[in-house]
Design a protein around this motif. Structure first.
Motif, mmCIF file in Angstrom:
data_model
loop_
_atom_site.group_PDB
_atom_site.id
_atom_site.type_symbol
_atom_site.label_atom_id
_atom_site.label_comp_id
_atom_site.label_asym_id
_atom_site.label_seq_id
_atom_site.Cartn_x
_atom_site.Cartn_y
_atom_site.Cartn_z
ATOM 1 N N ASP A 22 0.796 -1.223 0.000
ATOM 2 C CA ASP A 22 0.000 0.000 0.000
ATOM 3 C C ASP A 22 0.828 1.273 0.000
ATOM 4 O O ASP A 22 0.380 2.302 -0.514
ATOM 5 N N HIS A 23 2.016 1.200 0.579
ATOM 6 C CA HIS A 23 2.750 2.436 0.845
ATOM 7 C C HIS A 23 4.188 2.393 0.336
ATOM 8 O O HIS A 23 5.074 3.056 0.905
ATOM 9 N N ASN A 24 4.416 1.640 -0.714
ATOM 10 C CA ASN A 24 5.752 1.599 -1.297
ATOM 11 C C ASN A 24 5.677 1.050 -2.707
ATOM 12 O O ASN A 24 4.659 0.463 -3.114
ATOM 13 N N LEU A 25 6.749 1.225 -3.446
ATOM 14 C CA LEU A 25 6.922 0.665 -4.785
ATOM 15 C C LEU A 25 8.360 0.186 -4.889
ATOM 16 O O LEU A 25 9.273 0.799 -4.309
ATOM 17 N N ILE A 26 8.577 -0.886 -5.618
ATOM 18 C CA ILE A 26 9.937 -1.420 -5.732
ATOM 19 C C ILE A 26 10.897 -0.361 -6.267
ATOM 20 O O ILE A 26 11.985 -0.144 -5.722
ATOM 21 N N ASP A 27 10.495 0.311 -7.348
ATOM 22 C CA ASP A 27 11.375 1.324 -7.938
ATOM 23 C C ASP A 27 11.618 2.483 -6.983
ATOM 24 O O ASP A 27 12.735 3.006 -6.893
ATOM 25 N N LEU A 28 10.578 2.893 -6.271
ATOM 26 C CA LEU A 28 10.718 3.991 -5.317
ATOM 27 C C LEU A 28 11.675 3.615 -4.193
ATOM 28 O O LEU A 28 12.527 4.422 -3.789
ATOM 29 N N ALA A 29 11.540 2.409 -3.659
ATOM 30 C CA ALA A 29 12.439 1.956 -2.591
ATOM 31 C C ALA A 29 13.881 1.959 -3.071
ATOM 32 O O ALA A 29 14.783 2.474 -2.389
ATOM 33 N N ARG A 30 14.113 1.396 -4.248
ATOM 34 C CA ARG A 30 15.480 1.315 -4.771
ATOM 35 C C ARG A 30 16.061 2.706 -5.024
ATOM 36 O O ARG A 30 17.202 2.990 -4.658
ATOM 37 N N ILE A 31 15.273 3.597 -5.622
ATOM 38 C CA ILE A 31 15.760 4.947 -5.919
ATOM 39 C C ILE A 31 16.045 5.717 -4.631
ATOM 40 O O ILE A 31 17.077 6.394 -4.495
ATOM 41 N N THR A 32 15.132 5.622 -3.661
ATOM 42 C CA THR A 32 15.309 6.356 -2.410
ATOM 43 C C THR A 32 16.535 5.878 -1.655
ATOM 44 O O THR A 32 17.352 6.688 -1.188
ATOM 45 N N VAL A 33 16.677 4.562 -1.527
ATOM 46 C CA VAL A 33 17.841 4.017 -0.818
ATOM 47 C C VAL A 33 19.124 4.396 -1.548
ATOM 48 O O VAL A 33 20.111 4.808 -0.929
ATOM 49 N N ASN A 34 19.122 4.286 -2.865
ATOM 50 C CA ASN A 34 20.311 4.646 -3.636
ATOM 51 C C ASN A 34 20.654 6.127 -3.467
ATOM 52 O O ASN A 34 21.832 6.487 -3.339
ATOM 53 N N ASP A 35 19.632 6.998 -3.465
ATOM 54 C CA ASP A 35 19.887 8.430 -3.290
ATOM 55 C C ASP A 35 20.534 8.719 -1.941
ATOM 56 O O ASP A 35 21.448 9.563 -1.841
ATOM 57 N N VAL A 36 20.065 8.035 -0.892
ATOM 58 C CA VAL A 36 20.674 8.229 0.431
ATOM 59 C C VAL A 36 22.125 7.763 0.416
ATOM 60 O O VAL A 36 23.021 8.438 0.945
ATOM 61 N N LEU A 37 22.374 6.619 -0.203
ATOM 62 C CA LEU A 37 23.746 6.111 -0.280
ATOM 63 C C LEU A 37 24.644 7.080 -1.039
ATOM 64 O O LEU A 37 25.753 7.405 -0.594
ATOM 65 N N GLU A 38 24.172 7.555 -2.193
ATOM 66 C CA GLU A 38 24.990 8.471 -2.992
ATOM 67 C C GLU A 38 25.246 9.783 -2.273
ATOM 68 O O GLU A 38 26.344 10.354 -2.356
ATOM 69 N N SER A 39 24.251 10.260 -1.541
ATOM 70 C CA SER A 39 24.437 11.525 -0.805
ATOM 71 C C SER A 39 25.453 11.375 0.325
ATOM 72 O O SER A 39 25.960 12.370 0.847
ATOM 73 N N ASN A 40 25.743 10.120 0.682
ATOM 74 C CA ASN A 40 26.737 9.844 1.721
ATOM 75 C C ASN A 40 28.029 9.277 1.145
ATOM 76 O O ASN A 40 28.836 8.689 1.871
#
Length: 268
Positions: free
Chosen positions: A222-240
């Motif tokens: 209901d509250h997530n999408l596979i692509d959204l999860a992958r993009i969000t996690v990757n963005d956090v990793l890249e920002s660090n």
């Protein structure tokens, strides 16, 4: 041969993972019907009689739905801590005393050469745990259904060769979703579930040069999408400061309606 595993199902519709060492096969949770678990195991080339143990993370139905029936069908022992046994027994039917094994939090057991250690996590259950599997210097860690990654959890699962980590929800999708506020508050709490952002932040502390792959698990329908999860996690990793080549990117998917392909954990 290294450690092999397949996530049979992941999410609120049912959770189960097979971990296969050189001489032992262990099932983590049995949150789908026994019939469906049997079907999925056969699809993955595993017969029920091969399972040497079922280790349980906690008593919520999406982790124990088929537990009793599967254990009885194949005469498999069930391992859980005493508090979890107290919470799940009324839900799994009659279990023979020889199949009821107490595996207290923090203990380590050997299934053949496969070493299994449980560790405490923060979730709204009796005494929830995650599991670390080790064999021949290889390390596979499973960490889902946790409200946050404590220092103790981090010390247990950091520097894993492969990590299965919860990335349950997008905070904005959850806040705008149809759930009543008391359930939203529970999910967002320290005894709820990790958001995509929290998973990414945790990975910044957990990943090392040893880490080969990370499976994002327990995604909300209901509250997530596979692509959204992958993009969000990757963005956090890249920002660090974590950047990966396309063919070496560590993030992988799990599914609520089908198993992942077998993955073999090997040394680099």
């Amino acid at each position: 041969m290294g450690l092999r595993f397949t996530v049979l199902g992941s999410g609120s519709t049912g959770n189960a993972t097979i971990v296969k060492g050189q001489d032992a096969t262990v099932l983590v949770d049995a949150g789908l019907s026994a019939k469906r678990l049997d079907e999925l195991m056969r699809e993955q080339g595993v017969a029920g009689h091969e399972i040497k143990a079922i280790v349980v993370t906690h008593e919520h139905s999406d982790h124990i739905k088929g537990l009793g029936a599967l254990a009885r069908k194949f005469n498999v022992p069930i391992y859980a801590n005493e508090a979890t046994w107290g919470a799940l027994e009324r839900h799994v039917g009659q279990i023979g005393s020889e199949q009821r094994v107490v595996f207290e939090t923090g203990e380590t057991l050997q299934f053949g050469a496969l070493r299994t250690t449980s560790y405490a996590i923060s979730h709204d259950a009796a005494e929830p745990v995650g599991y670390v599997f080790e064999e021949d210097g290889l390390k596979l860690s499973l960490a889902t259904d946790l409200g946050y990654v404590s220092d103790k959890v981090r010390l247990m699962i950091e520097d894993s060769d492969v990590l299965v980590l919860e990335s349950n929800h997008d905070v904005n999708m959850l806040r705008m979703g149809r759930y009543p506020w008391n359930i939203k508050r529970r999910i967002l709490s320290d005894v709820g579930h990790l958001s995509n952002e929290a998973a990414g932040e945790a990975l910044c502390q957990l990943m090392t040069d040893r880490t080969k792959r990370v499976y994002l698990a327990h995604l909300s329908l209901d509250h997530n999408l596979i692509d959204l999860a992958r993009i969000t996690v990757n963005d956090v990793l890249e920002s660090n400061g974590f950047f990966f080549k396309r063919d070496e990117h560590p993030l992988r998917e799990t599914y609520h309606d089908r198993p992942t392909a077998w993955d073999e954990v090997r040394r680099k």
